[in-house]
Design a protein around this motif. Structure first.
Motif, PDB file in Angstrom:
ATOM      1  N   GLU A 147       0.801  -1.222   0.000  1.00  0.00           N
ATOM      2  CA  GLU A 147       0.000   0.000   0.000  1.00  0.00           C
ATOM      3  C   GLU A 147       0.836   1.275   0.000  1.00  0.00           C
ATOM      4  O   GLU A 147       0.299   2.372  -0.030  1.00  0.00           O
ATOM      5  CB  GLU A 147      -0.943   0.001   1.207  1.00  0.00           C
ATOM      6  CG  GLU A 147      -0.254  -0.009   2.554  1.00  0.00           C
ATOM      7  CD  GLU A 147      -1.210  -0.355   3.689  1.00  0.00           C
ATOM      8  OE1 GLU A 147      -2.352  -0.775   3.409  1.00  0.00           O
ATOM      9  OE2 GLU A 147      -0.812  -0.203   4.858  1.00  0.00           O
TER      10      GLU A 147
ATOM     11  N   ASP B  69       3.382   4.204  -1.482  1.00  0.00           N
ATOM     12  CA  ASP B  69       3.716   4.761  -2.787  1.00  0.00           C
ATOM     13  C   ASP B  69       5.201   4.539  -3.059  1.00  0.00           C
ATOM     14  O   ASP B  69       5.950   4.037  -2.210  1.00  0.00           O
ATOM     15  CB  ASP B  69       3.327   6.238  -2.889  1.00  0.00           C
ATOM     16  CG  ASP B  69       4.089   7.150  -1.930  1.00  0.00           C
ATOM     17  OD1 ASP B  69       5.202   6.788  -1.497  1.00  0.00           O
ATOM     18  OD2 ASP B  69       3.565   8.245  -1.623  1.00  0.00           O
TER      19      ASP B  69
ATOM     20  N   TYR C 200       7.837   6.213  -0.691  1.00  0.00           N
ATOM     21  CA  TYR C 200       7.799   5.596   0.635  1.00  0.00           C
ATOM     22  C   TYR C 200       8.567   4.274   0.626  1.00  0.00           C
ATOM     23  O   TYR C 200       9.371   3.993   1.525  1.00  0.00           O
ATOM     24  CB  TYR C 200       6.329   5.379   1.014  1.00  0.00           C
ATOM     25  CG  TYR C 200       6.052   4.973   2.441  1.00  0.00           C
ATOM     26  CD1 TYR C 200       7.062   4.804   3.384  1.00  0.00           C
ATOM     27  CD2 TYR C 200       4.732   4.757   2.856  1.00  0.00           C
ATOM     28  CE1 TYR C 200       6.771   4.433   4.689  1.00  0.00           C
ATOM     29  CE2 TYR C 200       4.441   4.389   4.160  1.00  0.00           C
ATOM     30  CZ  TYR C 200       5.458   4.216   5.069  1.00  0.00           C
ATOM     31  OH  TYR C 200       5.165   3.843   6.357  1.00  0.00           O
TER      32      TYR C 200
ATOM     33  N   LYS D 145       0.281   5.717   3.429  1.00  0.00           N
ATOM     34  CA  LYS D 145       0.620   5.448   2.041  1.00  0.00           C
ATOM     35  C   LYS D 145       1.825   6.253   1.581  1.00  0.00           C
ATOM     36  O   LYS D 145       2.459   5.912   0.590  1.00  0.00           O
ATOM     37  CB  LYS D 145      -0.583   5.760   1.141  1.00  0.00           C
ATOM     38  CG  LYS D 145      -1.770   4.842   1.377  1.00  0.00           C
ATOM     39  CD  LYS D 145      -2.899   5.144   0.407  1.00  0.00           C
ATOM     40  CE  LYS D 145      -4.071   4.181   0.624  1.00  0.00           C
ATOM     41  NZ  LYS D 145      -5.195   4.454  -0.321  1.00  0.00           N
ATOM     42  N   SER D 146       2.123   7.330   2.300  1.00  0.00           N
ATOM     43  CA  SER D 146       3.217   8.224   1.923  1.00  0.00           C
ATOM     44  C   SER D 146       4.183   8.369   3.088  1.00  0.00           C
ATOM     45  O   SER D 146       3.777   8.338   4.255  1.00  0.00           O
ATOM     46  CB  SER D 146       2.654   9.594   1.532  1.00  0.00           C
ATOM     47  OG  SER D 146       3.675  10.571   1.493  1.00  0.00           O
TER      48      SER D 146
END
Length: 428
Positions: A15, A17, A20, A320-321
């Motif tokens: 999950e 990005d 990340y 997510k980031s």
């Protein structure tokens, strides 16, 4: 693209990005390399462990019904105190840790249901994994300039250090926010705290007054020359107190707040560099911990604590980031998992191997279930009482040489691990 169905996926990685994954992959690979070198915990290496019980109070005012933290319930627990850095002298000024494993109340009381990792100091020094990674690679001058603009970061770092007379006289904080899910469907943000049962020990017990802009980068401030206590006195003190008639007692506390509906407000609430106002969000006493059995040194060293050991009712908030506040807890859970597998010589899942292989730190993951560093070196002695690393001029990744006594790793392969030593909470 066709996904190989033979690879068990880790949804924590899936999950993320791209940025990340890159940031966290480099951190994980750096620490994996160092874990293989020292074959031990890099942080919180020494300490004292014990077993006991957590008894939740029968009456917890204004606390909704919760499956795990249900009034009147009792659990068997394991607790381990530790120094963040110092493995040679307990009198050094250092962050101190308290890790708690709550075991199932079912017939098999050896099954863990929740791990909590806490430390001294109400806040952490980096809000997200992205900020954390930036802090690692910048020099002391840049850090000092940064805290001039963000003085709460300086305060968080100094406030984590403690001059300890006893592990049992300090207050420990989770810093990180979790999400509580109650049986009525309500969700709340929660932080944990462990305080001494005896109220004569205030929150600032052992607090260190700042002696400069930032603490020394290793945190290994030497003991006062007039301090004549034995080098490793905290473990003996803990054992003596556990075996005394009064045992060792703590109060487990919570801070709770509603989950904000606005994303910006959620980011603010999850920011681990800023403690919640305890007037607006007061601490709630939910139970009493009694430690009545001492663990041997070997038993204590064998303990594992992983923030991703959680349950639906006390869950990790996903990110997510790498710029999101939740990435600090979400990301470190992967680092814990990888390094603990390597330290205990357990096979790495294929998804973790791929994750490490895509980093800028080259590890030899072929032909060995645990993975090994490409260039073998013999480590005769590793100590945490050491000078800071020396970095040659070069690029951001892949062109530095990091040196410490007994270990030299070409490229970036110990930079994060050495830098992280001053932080304490990222890996245990």
């Amino acid at each position: 693209m066709v996904r190989n169905t033979m690879h068990l996926l880790d949804d924590r990685i899936e999950e993320m990005d791209v940025k990340y994954k890159k940031v966290l992959g480099n951190l994980a690979a750096n620490l994996a390399a160092t874990t293989l070198k020292v074959n031990a915990r890099y942080f919180h290496r020494i300490g004292a462990g014990g077993k006991g019980t957590l008894r939740l109070y029968a009456d917890i005012p204004e606390f909704p019904t919760h499956k795990l933290f249900y009034p009147g319930k009792s659990y068997q627990i394991t607790l381990r105190h530790s120094n963040c850095l110092s493995s040679d002298d307990d009198a050094r000024l250092d962050p101190r840790g308290a890790a708690i494993r709550i075991l199932s109340d079912e017939s098999d009381a050896t099954t863990p249901v929740l791990d909590l990792t806490l430390k001294t100091g109400k806040a952490f020094h980096a809000r997200s994994i992205g900020e954390f990674a930036t802090w690692l690679v910048c020099g002391s001058a840049a850090r000092e300039e940064h805290v001039k603009h963000f003085p709460h970061i300086r305060e968080a770092m100094w406030d984590s250090l403690r001059q300890a007379d006893s592990y049992t006289e300090l207050h420990y904080y989770s810093n990180i926010t979790r999400i509580f899910r109650f049986e009525d469907g309500q969700e709340m943000y929660v932080k944990f705290k462990l305080r001494p049962f005896d109220k004569k020990f205030p929150e600032d017990s052992g607090k260190v007054e700042p002696r400069g802009i930032l603490p020394p980068e290793t945190g290994a401030i030497p003991r006062d020359e007039n301090d004549k206590r034995p080098l490793l006195f905290l473990e003996k003190d803990f054992q003596r107190r556990v075996n005394s008639p009064d045992r060792v007692r703590y109060i487990l506390q919570l801070q709770m707040r509603s989950v904000p509906g606005d994303e910006s407000a959620r980011e603010t609430a999850l920011d681990c560099t800023k403690p919640w106002d305890d007037q607006e969000f007061p601490y709630i006493d939910i139970g009493e911990i009694v430690i009545n059995q001492v663990l041997t040194k070997e038993e204590s060293e064998a303990l594992e604590f992983n923030p991703f050991l959680r349950c639906h009712e006390v869950d990790v908030i996903r990110a997510k980031s790498c710029s999101q506040s939740a990435s600090m807890d979400h990301g470190r859970s992967i680092v814990y998992s990888i390094c603990q597998h390597l330290r205990n010589k357990k096979p790495l899942p294929e998804s973790w191997k791929i994750f490490l292989d895509q980093s800028d730190v080259k590890l030899d993951l072929s032909g060995c279930p645990m993975a090994g560093v490409l260039k073998e070196k013999t480590v005769k002695k590793v100590t945490l009482a050491r000078p800071w690393y020396h970095v040659e001029e070069g690029g951001f990744i892949g062109s530095r040489t990091v040196a410490m006594p007994g270990v030299t790793v070409e490229n970036e392969a110990s930079l994060a691990a050495l830098s992280l030593a001053m932080k304490g909470e990222i890996i245990r």
